[in-house]
Design a protein around this motif. Structure first.
Motif, PDB file in Angstrom:
ATOM      1  N   VAL A 610       0.838  -1.203   0.000  1.00 14.57           N
ATOM      2  CA  VAL A 610       0.000   0.000   0.000  1.00 14.57           C
ATOM      3  C   VAL A 610       0.871   1.251   0.000  1.00 14.57           C
ATOM      4  O   VAL A 610       1.861   1.332   0.742  1.00 14.57           O
ATOM      5  CB  VAL A 610      -0.921  -0.005   1.241  1.00 14.57           C
ATOM      6  CG1 VAL A 610      -1.744   1.279   1.321  1.00 14.57           C
ATOM      7  CG2 VAL A 610      -1.825  -1.227   1.219  1.00 14.57           C
ATOM      8  N   PRO A 611       0.558   2.255  -0.834  1.00  9.95           N
ATOM      9  CA  PRO A 611       1.327   3.511  -0.815  1.00  9.95           C
ATOM     10  C   PRO A 611       1.326   4.133   0.577  1.00  9.95           C
ATOM     11  O   PRO A 611       0.292   4.152   1.262  1.00  9.95           O
ATOM     12  CB  PRO A 611       0.572   4.394  -1.821  1.00  9.95           C
ATOM     13  CG  PRO A 611      -0.118   3.432  -2.734  1.00  9.95           C
ATOM     14  CD  PRO A 611      -0.488   2.264  -1.869  1.00  9.95           C
ATOM     15  N   GLU A 612       2.488   4.618   1.000  1.00  8.93           N
ATOM     16  CA  GLU A 612       2.599   5.185   2.339  1.00  8.93           C
ATOM     17  C   GLU A 612       2.202   6.660   2.365  1.00  8.93           C
ATOM     18  O   GLU A 612       1.540   7.122   3.291  1.00  8.93           O
ATOM     19  CB  GLU A 612       4.028   5.005   2.858  1.00  8.93           C
ATOM     20  CG  GLU A 612       4.402   3.533   3.056  1.00  8.93           C
ATOM     21  CD  GLU A 612       5.835   3.350   3.500  1.00  8.93           C
ATOM     22  OE1 GLU A 612       6.694   4.188   3.123  1.00  8.93           O
ATOM     23  OE2 GLU A 612       6.110   2.381   4.232  1.00  8.93           O
ATOM     24  N   LYS A 613       2.611   7.411   1.322  1.00 12.21           N
ATOM     25  CA  LYS A 613       2.288   8.841   1.265  1.00 12.21           C
ATOM     26  C   LYS A 613       1.899   9.234  -0.161  1.00 12.21           C
ATOM     27  O   LYS A 613       2.610   9.988  -0.828  1.00 12.21           O
ATOM     28  CB  LYS A 613       3.480   9.678   1.741  1.00 12.21           C
ATOM     29  CG  LYS A 613       3.837   9.485   3.210  1.00 12.21           C
ATOM     30  CD  LYS A 613       5.020  10.366   3.606  1.00 12.21           C
ATOM     31  CE  LYS A 613       5.362  10.174   5.089  1.00 12.21           C
ATOM     32  NZ  LYS A 613       6.541  11.019   5.481  1.00 12.21           N
ATOM     33  N   PRO A 614       0.760   8.736  -0.647  1.00 16.38           N
ATOM     34  CA  PRO A 614       0.346   9.110  -2.004  1.00 16.38           C
ATOM     35  C   PRO A 614      -0.077  10.577  -2.052  1.00 16.38           C
ATOM     36  O   PRO A 614      -0.550  11.132  -1.048  1.00 16.38           O
ATOM     37  CB  PRO A 614      -0.833   8.179  -2.273  1.00 16.38           C
ATOM     38  CG  PRO A 614      -1.409   7.907  -0.920  1.00 16.38           C
ATOM     39  CD  PRO A 614      -0.228   7.861   0.015  1.00 16.38           C
ATOM     40  N   GLU A 615       0.108  11.201  -3.202  1.00 18.03           N
ATOM     41  CA  GLU A 615      -0.344  12.589  -3.350  1.00 18.03           C
ATOM     42  C   GLU A 615      -1.874  12.676  -3.253  1.00 18.03           C
ATOM     43  O   GLU A 615      -2.424  13.649  -2.715  1.00 18.03           O
ATOM     44  CB  GLU A 615       0.131  13.167  -4.681  1.00 18.03           C
ATOM     45  CG  GLU A 615       1.570  13.655  -4.709  1.00 18.03           C
ATOM     46  CD  GLU A 615       2.601  12.536  -4.746  1.00 18.03           C
ATOM     47  OE1 GLU A 615       3.800  12.812  -4.538  1.00 18.03           O
ATOM     48  OE2 GLU A 615       2.209  11.371  -4.987  1.00 18.03           O
ATOM     49  N   ILE A 616      -2.566  11.666  -3.780  1.00 16.10           N
ATOM     50  CA  ILE A 616      -4.029  11.643  -3.732  1.00 16.10           C
ATOM     51  C   ILE A 616      -4.475  10.243  -3.311  1.00 16.10           C
ATOM     52  O   ILE A 616      -3.994   9.246  -3.852  1.00 16.10           O
ATOM     53  CB  ILE A 616      -4.650  11.996  -5.104  1.00 16.10           C
ATOM     54  CG1 ILE A 616      -4.208  13.389  -5.565  1.00 16.10           C
ATOM     55  CG2 ILE A 616      -6.179  11.914  -5.046  1.00 16.10           C
ATOM     56  CD1 ILE A 616      -4.677  13.751  -6.960  1.00 16.10           C
ATOM     57  N   ARG A 617      -5.399  10.183  -2.358  1.00 16.22           N
ATOM     58  CA  ARG A 617      -5.973   8.903  -1.944  1.00 16.22           C
ATOM     59  C   ARG A 617      -7.474   8.952  -2.145  1.00 16.22           C
ATOM     60  O   ARG A 617      -8.144   9.868  -1.654  1.00 16.22           O
ATOM     61  CB  ARG A 617      -5.642   8.608  -0.480  1.00 16.22           C
ATOM     62  CG  ARG A 617      -6.287   7.320   0.053  1.00 16.22           C
ATOM     63  CD  ARG A 617      -5.891   7.083   1.507  1.00 16.22           C
ATOM     64  NE  ARG A 617      -6.635   5.964   2.076  1.00 16.22           N
ATOM     65  CZ  ARG A 617      -7.814   6.087   2.692  1.00 16.22           C
ATOM     66  NH1 ARG A 617      -8.367   7.302   2.807  1.00 16.22           N
ATOM     67  NH2 ARG A 617      -8.439   5.037   3.175  1.00 16.22           N
ATOM     68  N   ILE A 618      -7.984   7.976  -2.864  1.00 14.25           N
ATOM     69  CA  ILE A 618      -9.413   7.891  -3.133  1.00 14.25           C
ATOM     70  C   ILE A 618      -9.983   6.702  -2.371  1.00 14.25           C
ATOM     71  O   ILE A 618      -9.627   5.554  -2.643  1.00 14.25           O
ATOM     72  CB  ILE A 618      -9.696   7.740  -4.644  1.00 14.25           C
ATOM     73  CG1 ILE A 618      -9.148   8.927  -5.433  1.00 14.25           C
ATOM     74  CG2 ILE A 618     -11.189   7.545  -4.889  1.00 14.25           C
ATOM     75  CD1 ILE A 618      -9.779  10.255  -5.093  1.00 14.25           C
ATOM     76  N   ASP A 619     -10.860   6.974  -1.408  1.00 14.20           N
ATOM     77  CA  ASP A 619     -11.528   5.919  -0.652  1.00 14.20           C
ATOM     78  C   ASP A 619     -12.821   5.579  -1.382  1.00 14.20           C
ATOM     79  O   ASP A 619     -13.809   6.327  -1.317  1.00 14.20           O
ATOM     80  CB  ASP A 619     -11.811   6.401   0.769  1.00 14.20           C
ATOM     81  CG  ASP A 619     -12.410   5.304   1.655  1.00 14.20           C
ATOM     82  OD1 ASP A 619     -12.814   4.251   1.113  1.00 14.20           O
ATOM     83  OD2 ASP A 619     -12.471   5.515   2.882  1.00 14.20           O
ATOM     84  N   THR A 620     -12.845   4.459  -2.084  1.00 15.39           N
ATOM     85  CA  THR A 620     -14.005   4.128  -2.917  1.00 15.39           C
ATOM     86  C   THR A 620     -15.216   3.700  -2.104  1.00 15.39           C
ATOM     87  O   THR A 620     -16.300   3.507  -2.661  1.00 15.39           O
ATOM     88  CB  THR A 620     -13.641   3.018  -3.929  1.00 15.39           C
ATOM     89  OG1 THR A 620     -13.203   1.851  -3.209  1.00 15.39           O
ATOM     90  CG2 THR A 620     -12.553   3.481  -4.867  1.00 15.39           C
ATOM     91  N   SER A 621     -15.030   3.543  -0.785  1.00 18.09           N
ATOM     92  CA  SER A 621     -16.201   3.267   0.054  1.00 18.09           C
ATOM     93  C   SER A 621     -16.983   4.543   0.338  1.00 18.09           C
ATOM     94  O   SER A 621     -18.122   4.490   0.801  1.00 18.09           O
ATOM     95  CB  SER A 621     -15.767   2.619   1.369  1.00 18.09           C
ATOM     96  OG  SER A 621     -15.022   3.532   2.169  1.00 18.09           O
TER      97      SER A 621
END
Length: 644
Positions: A610-621
């Protein structure tokens, strides 16, 4: 009248004692140093031999000897005799198992020479420890149990010692007392080993029959082997030529470890002289820049020197102000080492996880650290038969030959000529674990024949023409997370806003560019490397590139990030739980993986990091595909399109 004797003043006696001590220390200080290793198969008697050498050279204190005698009685070794192996097998685990699992270093000295000996493990599982011990050795003692003869580990360690560049090899046929000192046994082992040694390029070695336990032929010749007329082991160790003597006759080489700048009036370059010698006034060349100058001073802590040789640590000052930093090499101006960025090398893999061709590793060579990428091995070596076996990767303790490339040109020499400029280690960028040791053979011809071609239209000009800043939006997540769906909507929205884009989808590129790749970890690494290179070319053209790949490994995502200028790589994590992704299973892949019909499937039998510090995180829930795309486009426009 009897003559009266006047005793010498006590201060004269003290002075004589002090003079004797000074003379002894001076002689001891100028003794040569021999570094050697003992290696071979399990239970060949390596630790016992070193214990015997320490005992016979009087390097054991009385309290150590008492403890040794007590330990020998406690473990019940051959009556009440001393078990010399206990001097070296310091780890509790080694004493319990009866094997050496770590590298144990010991120092001892005789009247003629100082020694550092490394007792290296015999078990195949700990081959990497043997490589560590051998990396600085001048000599290797290959032990063979007279009852067992030449074994697999005998061949493995001999091959490694030869590859690592150890010039002096002693074949010590040990435990001769257990075969009644039979010359026929010794001759048979010598014949077998000679055939093997010739097959791997060992042209000469010294063979001797010994008993580490009984002391036969260790410090003196034994009456039990009247048929042997060679030197004792100690005689050979005291007289063999050390590598430092050989290195001193080679061209001058010194890797800069530190730029010494205590004040504005002094600028020196500190390091260990790897080979050759140097004097004030000598012409030198700085690599990789190629700049030249002359040596002004040779500075040490005690005083300036008029001459320095291989093995000495010095600080050099130069007559000219030249650009020179840590990792650069100062060399003879008329015979400098080569500079290249592509090589062939022998690699000894030392990690539990297999090598992944195409993955970037840190490469430490000399005093410099660069990024290196190893290609699929040309072959793996079978140490029993010396066959060159086809291999897609290397696993623990495997030895193979492969090409590798570095992210910038480095000065080097073949390992056979210079260990310091030809030996390297590879370090995993994510874990900082040392995963391999290697020896450079030569630079590849392509490194000299391929050059960057200058072009007039720059990447900045391409971007300005399109009125946008190039970016790489890297969508990553589990299969079924919605990467491709969201990426497709993002491209449509950007296209509608007049942005110049291109979408690279994981499935689509496997129909063409990557159709030859499967789904092993090694193939996944190569898949991402190729996509990263293509995406880089597209950003050079000024495009906003959108990719949708599982890309399960952090190391490869970081590799692509490093290909681009700072700020151009945008990691977008489509965060969907495994349960939800498996519930969707639009392509039926999870069902196949669960049924064992699809191997190496991410999330089932292959990991996703899993990315630790992504620029953008999309929670699909929490967000559907449309809302997620709107959020990403808003970020893109808000951050990278200030004109809108």
């Amino acid at each position: 009248m009897s003559e009266t004797l006047t005793p010498e003043p006590i201060y004269q006696t003290d002075a004589l004692i002090a003079a004797d001590i000074d003379a002894y220390l001076d002689v001891h200080q100028h003794k040569t140093m021999l570094r050697f290793i003992t290696c071979g198969s399990v239970d060949d008697g390596k630790s016992t031999l070193i214990g015997r050498l320490l005992y016979d050279s009087k390097m054991i204190f009385e309290d150590q000897l008492a403890a040794l005698e007590a330990d020998s009685k406690r473990v019940g070794t051959q009556g009440q005799e001393i078990d010399f192996a206990l001097l070296v097998d310091g780890l509790a685990a080694e004493r319990e198992q009866g094997i050496t699992i770590d590298v144990a270093y010991r120092f001892f000295a005789t009247e003629k020479r100082k020694f550092i000996v490394a007792d290296t493990p015999g078990h195949e599982q700990y081959t990497r420890n043997m490589v560590t011990g051998a990396s600085t050795a001048d000599l290797a003692i290959i032990l063979i149990d007279a009852r067992k003869g030449v074994l697999t580990q005998t061949r493995r360690h001999s091959f490694l010692a030869h590859q690592i560049g150890i010039r002096n090899i002693v074949l010590a046929v040990n435990k001769m007392d257990l075969v009644d000192y039979d010359q026929a046994v010794f001759d048979g082992i010598l014949k077998d080993y000679t055939e093997f040694a010739c097959s791997i390029g060992i042209s000469s070695f010294v063979a001797m029959p010994i008993s580490g336990f009984k002391g036969d032929n260790i410090t003196g010749l034994s009456a039990n082997t009247p048929w042997y007329s060679g030197p004792s082991l100690m005689q050979h160790l005291e007289t063999v030529e050390v590598d430092a003597t050989v290195d001193a006759r080679k061209p001058f080489r010194m890797a800069v470890q530190w730029v010494n700048r205590p004040n504005l009036d002094f600028r020196g370059f500190s390091g260990l002289i790897a080979s050759g010698s140097i004097r004030p006034g000598d012409a030198v060349r700085i690599l990789p820049s190629g700049k030249t100058s002359t040596v002004k001073q040779i500075v040490t802590l005690g005083a300036d020197l008029d001459h320095a040789i291989a093995g000495q640590s010095v600080t050099l000052t130069l007559a000219d102000e030249v650009d020179c930093s840590r990792g650069d090499v100062i060399a003879s101006a008329d015979s400098p080492p080569q500079v290249a960025d592509q090589f062939e090398a022998t690699i000894v893999w030392m990690d539990e996880a297999e090598m992944l061709p195409g993955r970037p590793y840190w490469m430490k060579i000399g005093a410099q650290t660069v990024t290196a990428t190893v290609q699929q091995p040309k072959y793996q070596v079978n140490v029993n038969t010396m066959e060159q076996l086809a291999a897609r990767t290397l696993d623990l303790n495997a030895i193979g030959v492969a090409n590798l490339s570095t992210d910038r040109p480095i000065p080097f020499e073949a390992y056979a000529d210079n260990r310091d400029l030809g030996g390297f280690i590879l370090i995993d960028k994510m874990t900082n674990a040392t995963v391999a040791a290697g020896m450079l053979h030569f630079s590849l011809r392509r490194a000299d024949n391929i050059h960057w071609q200058a072009v007039d239209i720059t990447r900045e000009a391409h971007a300005a023409q399109k009125g946008q800043s190039p970016k790489l939006l890297w969508f990553t997540g589990l299969s079924g997370s919605g990467k491709s769906t969201i990426a497709n909507i993002v491209e449509k929205k950007l296209h509608a806003l007049g942005r110049h884009t291109f979408l690279l989808d994981g499935d689509n590129v496997r129909h063409g560019l990557n159709k030859d790749l499967g789904f092993t970890d090694a193939d996944r690494v190569e898949n991402i490397r190729r996509v990263g290179e293509v995406a880089k070319l597209m950003t050079d053209a000024g495009l906003i590139v959108i990719t949708a790949f599982i890309s399960p490994f952090r190391s490869e995502r970081e590799m692509v990030r490093q290909m681009l200028p700072v700020g151009e790589f945008v990691e977008v994590h489509i965060d969907t739980s495994l349960a939800e992704a498996e519930k969707r299973d639009v392509k039926g892949l999870y069902a196949k993986a669960r049924a064992g019909q699809l191997k190496n499937f991410t999330g089932i039998d292959s990991p996703y990091e899993v990315p630790e510090k992504p620029e953008i995180r999309i929670d699909t829930s929490k967000l559907d595909a449309e809302a997620a795309a709107d959020l990403i486009v808003e970020r893109v426009i808000g951050i990278w399109s200030p004109d809108l």
